[in-house]
Design a protein around this motif. Structure first.
Motif, mmCIF file in Angstrom:
data_model
loop_
_atom_site.group_PDB
_atom_site.id
_atom_site.type_symbol
_atom_site.label_atom_id
_atom_site.label_comp_id
_atom_site.label_asym_id
_atom_site.label_seq_id
_atom_site.Cartn_x
_atom_site.Cartn_y
_atom_site.Cartn_z
ATOM 1 N N PHE A 46 -4.054 -13.230 10.308
ATOM 2 C CA PHE A 46 -3.215 -12.822 9.194
ATOM 3 C C PHE A 46 -3.077 -11.309 9.229
ATOM 4 C CE2 PHE A 46 -2.980 -16.904 7.171
ATOM 5 C CZ PHE A 46 -4.128 -17.543 7.615
ATOM 6 N N ARG A 47 -1.882 -10.861 9.001
ATOM 7 C CA ARG A 47 -1.617 -9.425 9.099
ATOM 8 C C ARG A 47 -0.809 -8.967 7.906
ATOM 9 N NH1 ARG A 47 2.680 -6.809 13.284
ATOM 10 N NH2 ARG A 47 3.983 -6.650 11.425
ATOM 11 N N LYS A 48 -1.102 -7.778 7.452
ATOM 12 C CA LYS A 48 -0.276 -7.176 6.409
ATOM 13 C C LYS A 48 0.907 -6.488 7.077
ATOM 14 C CE LYS A 48 -4.042 -6.330 3.161
ATOM 15 N NZ LYS A 48 -4.773 -5.286 2.387
ATOM 16 N N GLU A 49 1.978 -6.400 6.357
ATOM 17 C CA GLU A 49 3.147 -5.703 6.888
ATOM 18 C C GLU A 49 2.790 -4.263 7.238
ATOM 19 O OE1 GLU A 49 6.744 -8.006 4.519
ATOM 20 O OE2 GLU A 49 6.781 -5.832 4.765
ATOM 21 N N GLY A 50 3.315 -3.790 8.363
ATOM 22 C CA GLY A 50 3.061 -2.424 8.781
ATOM 23 C C GLY A 50 1.860 -2.257 9.689
ATOM 24 N N GLN A 51 1.120 -3.337 9.926
ATOM 25 C CA GLN A 51 -0.052 -3.254 10.789
ATOM 26 C C GLN A 51 0.274 -3.751 12.199
ATOM 27 O OE1 GLN A 51 -3.004 -5.666 8.788
ATOM 28 N NE2 GLN A 51 -3.939 -3.878 7.833
ATOM 29 N N ASN A 52 -0.344 -3.106 13.186
ATOM 30 C CA ASN A 52 -0.289 -3.634 14.549
ATOM 31 C C ASN A 52 -1.425 -4.620 14.734
ATOM 32 O OD1 ASN A 52 1.710 -1.747 14.907
ATOM 33 N ND2 ASN A 52 0.581 -0.469 16.343
ATOM 34 N N VAL A 53 -1.181 -5.643 15.535
ATOM 35 C CA VAL A 53 -2.252 -6.576 15.887
ATOM 36 C C VAL A 53 -2.183 -6.853 17.376
ATOM 37 C CG1 VAL A 53 -2.383 -7.690 13.641
ATOM 38 C CG2 VAL A 53 -0.830 -8.584 15.372
ATOM 39 N N PRO B 12 7.359 -11.145 12.589
ATOM 40 C CA PRO B 12 6.336 -11.513 13.564
ATOM 41 C C PRO B 12 5.639 -12.846 13.327
ATOM 42 C CG PRO B 12 5.460 -9.903 12.045
ATOM 43 C CD PRO B 12 6.897 -10.096 11.679
ATOM 44 N N THR B 13 5.839 -13.468 12.192
ATOM 45 C CA THR B 13 5.175 -14.740 11.907
ATOM 46 C C THR B 13 5.667 -15.793 12.885
ATOM 47 O OG1 THR B 13 4.863 -14.246 9.563
ATOM 48 C CG2 THR B 13 4.886 -16.568 10.206
ATOM 49 N N ALA B 14 4.756 -16.314 13.710
ATOM 50 C CA ALA B 14 5.130 -17.264 14.753
ATOM 51 C C ALA B 14 3.874 -17.769 15.443
ATOM 52 C CB ALA B 14 6.053 -16.604 15.783
ATOM 53 N N PHE B 15 4.077 -18.707 16.351
ATOM 54 C CA PHE B 15 3.037 -19.256 17.225
ATOM 55 C C PHE B 15 3.211 -18.578 18.582
ATOM 56 C CE2 PHE B 15 -0.188 -21.949 18.431
ATOM 57 C CZ PHE B 15 0.150 -22.954 19.327
ATOM 58 N N TYR B 16 2.157 -17.898 19.057
ATOM 59 C CA TYR B 16 2.244 -17.141 20.305
ATOM 60 C C TYR B 16 1.455 -17.860 21.395
ATOM 61 C CZ TYR B 16 4.330 -13.389 17.643
ATOM 62 O OH TYR B 16 5.170 -12.658 16.858
ATOM 63 N N LEU B 17 2.103 -18.056 22.526
ATOM 64 C CA LEU B 17 1.504 -18.788 23.634
ATOM 65 C C LEU B 17 1.416 -17.904 24.867
ATOM 66 C CD1 LEU B 17 3.431 -22.085 23.063
ATOM 67 C CD2 LEU B 17 0.952 -21.953 23.188
ATOM 68 N N CYS B 18 0.238 -17.869 25.444
ATOM 69 C CA CYS B 18 0.010 -17.153 26.696
ATOM 70 C C CYS B 18 -0.097 -18.192 27.808
ATOM 71 C CB CYS B 18 -1.270 -16.336 26.604
ATOM 72 S SG CYS B 18 -1.686 -15.443 28.122
ATOM 73 N N ALA B 19 0.376 -17.845 28.982
ATOM 74 C CA ALA B 19 0.311 -18.774 30.098
ATOM 75 C C ALA B 19 0.106 -18.016 31.396
ATOM 76 C CB ALA B 19 1.603 -19.600 30.187
ATOM 77 N N SER B 20 -0.456 -18.701 32.363
ATOM 78 C CA SER B 20 -0.494 -18.174 33.723
ATOM 79 C C SER B 20 0.214 -19.172 34.630
ATOM 80 C CB SER B 20 -1.935 -17.935 34.187
ATOM 81 O OG SER B 20 -2.628 -19.147 34.344
ATOM 82 N N GLY C 40 -2.945 -21.103 22.118
ATOM 83 C CA GLY C 40 -2.027 -20.438 21.209
ATOM 84 C C GLY C 40 -2.731 -19.651 20.118
ATOM 85 N N SER C 41 -1.994 -18.677 19.604
ATOM 86 C CA SER C 41 -2.457 -17.889 18.459
ATOM 87 C C SER C 41 -1.370 -17.947 17.393
ATOM 88 C CB SER C 41 -2.682 -16.419 18.857
ATOM 89 O OG SER C 41 -3.759 -16.296 19.751
ATOM 90 N N ARG C 42 -1.780 -18.310 16.189
ATOM 91 C CA ARG C 42 -0.802 -18.421 15.100
ATOM 92 C C ARG C 42 -0.925 -17.192 14.210
ATOM 93 N NH1 ARG C 42 2.233 -22.614 14.060
ATOM 94 N NH2 ARG C 42 0.930 -23.997 15.334
ATOM 95 N N LEU C 43 0.121 -16.387 14.192
ATOM 96 C CA LEU C 43 0.130 -15.136 13.425
ATOM 97 C C LEU C 43 0.952 -15.314 12.160
ATOM 98 C CD1 LEU C 43 -0.322 -12.054 13.076
ATOM 99 C CD2 LEU C 43 1.703 -11.709 14.511
ATOM 100 N N THR C 44 0.373 -14.929 11.047
ATOM 101 C CA THR C 44 1.081 -14.970 9.769
ATOM 102 C C THR C 44 1.064 -13.576 9.146
ATOM 103 O OG1 THR C 44 0.393 -17.253 9.389
ATOM 104 C CG2 THR C 44 1.185 -16.020 7.481
ATOM 105 N N VAL C 45 2.225 -13.110 8.772
ATOM 106 C CA VAL C 45 2.323 -11.817 8.101
ATOM 107 C C VAL C 45 2.411 -12.046 6.600
ATOM 108 C CG1 VAL C 45 3.720 -9.761 7.773
ATOM 109 C CG2 VAL C 45 3.389 -10.702 10.056
ATOM 110 N N LEU C 46 1.503 -11.397 5.878
ATOM 111 C CA LEU C 46 1.420 -11.612 4.431
ATOM 112 C C LEU C 46 2.334 -10.634 3.687
ATOM 113 C CD1 LEU C 46 -2.452 -12.015 4.258
ATOM 114 C CD2 LEU C 46 -0.717 -13.828 4.379
#
Lengths: 116, 112
Positions: free
Chosen positions: B12-19, B85-93, B106-112
């Protein structure tokens, strides 16, 4: 035109029927084609890949490729409720510099529901 | 066991923050990828790297940054410049022989 386009779903079939999933692509020189299955909330998993024109069979799954028509499909025979998922088509474009690396472009996915 | 490890699973991220989202693989694959998935949508390519110390922009790179200092690692930073930025992020090789992608969980990012 989208680079990779799948038939709009959702698709609903009865248990035991054949499910047919379709995908068209815009880059005529595309080299390799992949079908992934994705359960809700999970990451995609590979079902099959195909490189040559014709059919490729693996158990209940058959991939069909027609490069002249720029069309790839996935048939699921004897569909089971456990096949209910989103199916993603992915294409390796011709400008990828080879079949192994470079961009792999996905379609928007087709939701399949198999009902008992 | 060989595979792709993504962390954190939920963020979870606040607006204006980098993650920064972590992605590590022990499959000895040269190429690694980051995709974004929105509800009911397919996967859209953010960045990919074919070799250490080199990476290319995908279709939606704006607001994201990556690095590839080691073969095993390909972290993604979601910057404050990413407007939605709220989305499901998938990394792959990518396996060189067949070209298939192996995905992390996957990583699920939510911006509050």
């Amino acid at each position: 035109q989208k680079e990779v386009e799948q038939n709009s779903g959702p698709l609903s079939v009865p248990e035991g029927a054949i499910a047919s999933l379709n995908c068209t692509y815009s880059d005529r020189g595309s080299q390799s084609f992949f079908w992934y299955r994705q359960y809700s909330g999970k990451s995609p998993e590979l079902i099959m890949f195909i490189y040559s024109n014709g059919d490729k069979e693996d158990g209940r799954f058959t991939a069909q490729l027609n490069k002249a028509s720029q069309y790839v499909s996935l048939l699921i025979r004897d569909s089971q409720p456990s096949d209910s998922a989103t199916y993603l088509c992915a294409v390796n474009p011709a400008n990828a510099g080879g079949t192994s690396y470079g961009k792999l472009t996905f379609g928007q996915g087709t939701i399949l529901t198999v009902h008992p | 066991d060989g595979g792709i490890t993504q962390s954190p699973k939920y963020l979870f991220r606040k607006e204006g923050q980098n993650v920064t989202l972590s992605c590590e693989q022990n499959l000895n694959h040269d190429a690694m990828y980051w995709y974004r998935q929105d509800p009911g949508q397919g996967l859209r390519l953010i960045y990919y790297s074919q070799i250490v110390n080199d990476f290319q922009k995908g279709d939606i790179a704006e607001g994201y940054s990556v690095s590839r200092e080691k073969k095993e690692s390909f972290p993604l930073t979601v910057t404050s410049a990413q407007k939605n930025p709220t989305a499901f992020y998938l990394c792959a090789s990518r396996y060189k022989i067949t070209g298939e992608l192996f995905f992390g969980e996957g990583s699920r990012l939510t911006v509050l």
